[in-house]
Design an enzyme around this catalytic site. Structure first.
Site, mmCIF file in Angstrom:
data_model
loop_
_atom_site.group_PDB
_atom_site.id
_atom_site.type_symbol
_atom_site.label_atom_id
_atom_site.label_comp_id
_atom_site.label_asym_id
_atom_site.label_seq_id
_atom_site.Cartn_x
_atom_site.Cartn_y
_atom_site.Cartn_z
ATOM 1 N N GLY A 59 35.908 47.488 12.984
ATOM 2 C CA GLY A 59 37.096 48.435 11.555
ATOM 3 C C GLY A 59 36.825 47.914 10.546
ATOM 4 C CB CYS A 86 34.566 43.359 16.071
ATOM 5 S SG CYS A 86 34.362 43.132 14.208
ATOM 6 C CE1 TYR A 87 42.067 45.302 12.346
ATOM 7 C CE2 TYR A 87 41.433 47.301 14.094
ATOM 8 C CZ TYR A 87 42.733 46.370 12.898
ATOM 9 O OH TYR A 87 44.123 46.880 13.216
ATOM 10 C CG HIS A 175 30.097 44.506 16.847
ATOM 11 N ND1 HIS A 175 30.301 45.866 16.286
ATOM 12 C CD2 HIS A 175 29.880 44.226 15.474
ATOM 13 C CE1 HIS A 175 31.300 46.408 15.231
ATOM 14 N NE2 HIS A 175 31.577 44.518 14.625
ATOM 15 C CD GLU A 177 29.228 48.594 18.571
ATOM 16 O OE1 GLU A 177 29.274 47.215 19.456
ATOM 17 O OE2 GLU A 177 29.856 48.592 17.676
ATOM 18 N N GLY A 230 14.650 77.497 13.949
ATOM 19 C CA GLY A 230 13.471 77.158 14.641
ATOM 20 C C GLY A 230 13.573 75.363 14.454
ATOM 21 C CG ASP A 233 20.718 70.420 15.639
ATOM 22 O OD1 ASP A 233 20.634 70.259 16.675
ATOM 23 O OD2 ASP A 233 21.414 70.016 14.465
ATOM 24 C CB SER A 234 19.529 77.162 15.111
ATOM 25 O OG SER A 234 17.961 76.602 14.645
ATOM 26 C CB SER A 235 15.292 76.400 18.659
ATOM 27 O OG SER A 235 14.885 76.222 17.737
ATOM 28 C CE LYS A 375 18.091 66.791 15.374
ATOM 29 N NZ LYS A 375 19.294 68.218 14.832
#
Ligand code: XMP
Length: 519
Positions: A59, A86-87, A175, A177, A230, A233-235, A375
């Site tokens: 951070g 890190c931080y 880092h 990650e 379509g 996400d909404s599907s 996602k």
């Protein structure tokens, strides 16, 4: 506070690093559930029983000032393993009596060669000759905290990996990650499985039944509305809720006329016929086009499209009685972004289109079954629900659609031109098996006409811009590097087949400083 009842989880305390989300993803990729909390949220935890490890993120703060962001001291006394990044490392060092200095001389940005000093349970399999780590810091630990040992150094910072094995507290200045750190995954693997003694239990398909059950017990016999576009996400939301409550789910598809070629009809048919959902299609393209007439400003366009969408959706929704819930495809990154660790609000770049304005006005309760997921996890969930790969692997598509990919004034003629060019581009990516290597690709129509020559005649037509980016989550992005022959081929295909375009350009900007969409 979103604090779930998952057993055996890792808590990540977010001190505001740009890459905190990646920590959560790395942990989940290894099969362990993780959650991100702000420093003030962790203060409110009373029961630590389900928490098997804590990771302190990086951070922008500094522990060299009198006031600095921290965690309750209690967490160091309850025998839960801790990893500082890190931080996070600097904070641990500070709290254990080490010394941290802020110095332009000591700062490291980018790759740094890492040198092993001793064996550690945290670094098993991590080092190899010439391996490097990704650094991004100005402050550095310069005096070893009490009861800690040095596991590794770089040329610039001697105290790069520290451990207090007895208390199970570890810290890394780099880092692990980010993918630029070689073997970064090993740091997480060792921390989770050898130090926290966790088992690989978390997987997306294993969550499916719990999610369906949660929806059932929340909604009971109530009706749920869902705006189906379509997109992935909404599907997935629609399929999931349909599995839970069947006919009590009502999906509304508002055709703005600003979608990709054939996409809307395809999605409607698929959900109605194959998945047997209760879907209602509203054709609203003329009204969208009318409202967008002579509007050039990107923000105005976004607002017009967003508001109109909500109005139409609302009007349709009123036709159904006894609706209590509105389903939304809110994802975990949306939740994290709305809980600022520093309390500061980031400046608005674009007004994002979503149905967020709806529940307040319509007095509906929200149901957001994807709020725990990233996602790519939603894509896996979609696959396990039987969603076709055409949709589950689909690139993100912005709510305002082609409205913000036709720069300047939007007309029906321009929509037709762009849909054709975009269709050719996306088909070509699929044909060459490039689509899945790219995070997002699209064609845009620039409001620039240039002179060309076709046969013996002069042309004066639009310019088509092609964009393709790689990204982890859309927050940052790099333009995609195509194989050599790609441009020649695609430019010919578009210009020869789309009347109205006589020039094709490729966008070579990354985010930041550019954004993925043009408006
Ligand atoms: P930018 O252009 O901000 O886009 O770099 C980042 C990601 O967000 C998508 N995007 C949107 N998605 N509604 C959405 O649902 C919107 O209004 C919107 N605007 C941009 C964009 O396509 C990219 O994936």
């Amino acid at each position: 506070m979103q604090f779930h009842s998952h057993k055996d989880k890792i808590i990540i305390v977010d001190f505001g690093s740009q890459v905190t989300k990646l920590i959560a993803r790395r942990v989940r990729e290894l099969g362990v559930y993780s959650e991100i909390l702000t420093p003030s949220q962790i203060k409110k935890i009373k029961d630590y029983d389900t928490i098997k490890g804590i990771i302190l993120s990086g951070g922008p703060s500094t522990v060299t000032k009198k006031k600095f962001q921290t965690v309750p001291k209690k967490i160091f006394k309850i025998k839960i393993p801790i990893l500082g990044i890190c931080y996070g490392l600097q904070l641990i060092a500070k709290l254990y009596g080490g010394k941290i200095k802020s110095s332009k001389k000591r700062r490291e940005f980018g790759r740094a060669l890492i040198l092993k000093k001793k064996n550690s349970i945290l670094t098993k399999g991590f080092f190899y000759k010439g391996s490097s780590v990704w650094m991004s810091h100005e402050d550095a630990v310069v005096k070893l905290p009490k009861n800690f040992q040095v596991v590794a150094s770089t040329n610039e910072s001697k105290l790069t990996i520290l451990e207090n094995n007895r208390e199970k507290i570890y810290g890394v200045q780099f880092h692990p990650e980010v993918t630029h750190t070689d073997n970064g995954k090993y740091i997480f693997k060792n921390f989770l499985f050898s130090i926290c003694k966790l088992k690989k239990k978390w997987s997306i398909p294993s969550q499916k039944n719990r999610l369906i059950q949660d929806i059932r017990s929340k909604v009971k016999k109530g009706k749920v509305l869902c705006a189906l576009s379509g997109g992935v996400d909404s599907s997935v939301v629609a399929l999931l809720i349909n599995k839970a409550i069947k006919k009590n789910l009502i999906c509304i598809m508002v055709d703005t006329g600003l979608m990709r070629k054939n996409e809307f009809k395809y999605t409607f048919k698929l959900f109605k016929k194959k998945y047997k959902l209760n879907v209602r299609l509203i054709n609203a393209s003329s009204i969208f086009l009318k409202r967008l007439k002579n509007i050039h400003d990107p923000e105005k366009k976004r607002k017009i499209i967003g508001k109109l969408f909500i109005r139409i959706f609302e009007r349709e929704a009123k036709k159904f009685k006894n609706v209590k819930y509105l389903a939304q495809g809110t994802l975990y990154p949306d939740i994290i972004e709305s809980q600022s660790p520093t309390g500061s609000k980031s400046s608005k770049i674009k007004s994002h289109h979503n149905v967020g304005g709806l529940p307040k006005k319509m007095k509906l309760k929200l149901i957001e079954p994807l709020r725990e997921f990233f996602k790519d996890e939603v894509r896996v969930l979609g696959n396990s629900l039987g969603l076709t790969k055409d949709i589950s692997n689909r690139h993100p598509f912005p709510g305002p659609g082609l409205g913000i990919r036709i720069l300047g004034n939007v007309t029906r003629e321009k929509i037709n031109i762009l849909q054709k060019a975009d269709y050719i581009y996306i088909n070509e990516l699929n044909r060459l098996k490039l689509y899945d290597k790219i995070w997002q690709a699209y064609a845009a129509l620039l409001p620039v006409r240039t002179v060309g020559v076709m046969g013996d005649s002069r042309t004066y037509e639009y310019t088509c811009l092609l964009r393709a980016v790689t990204s982890e989550d859309g927050m940052t992005a790099d333009f995609f590097t195509f194989p050599k022959d790609f441009f020649n081929n695609i430019s010919n295909k578009i210009i020869n087949n789309v009347k109205g375009i006589n020039r094709v350009v490729y966008d070579i900007s990354s985010k930041p400083p550019s954004t993925i969409e043009l408006e």
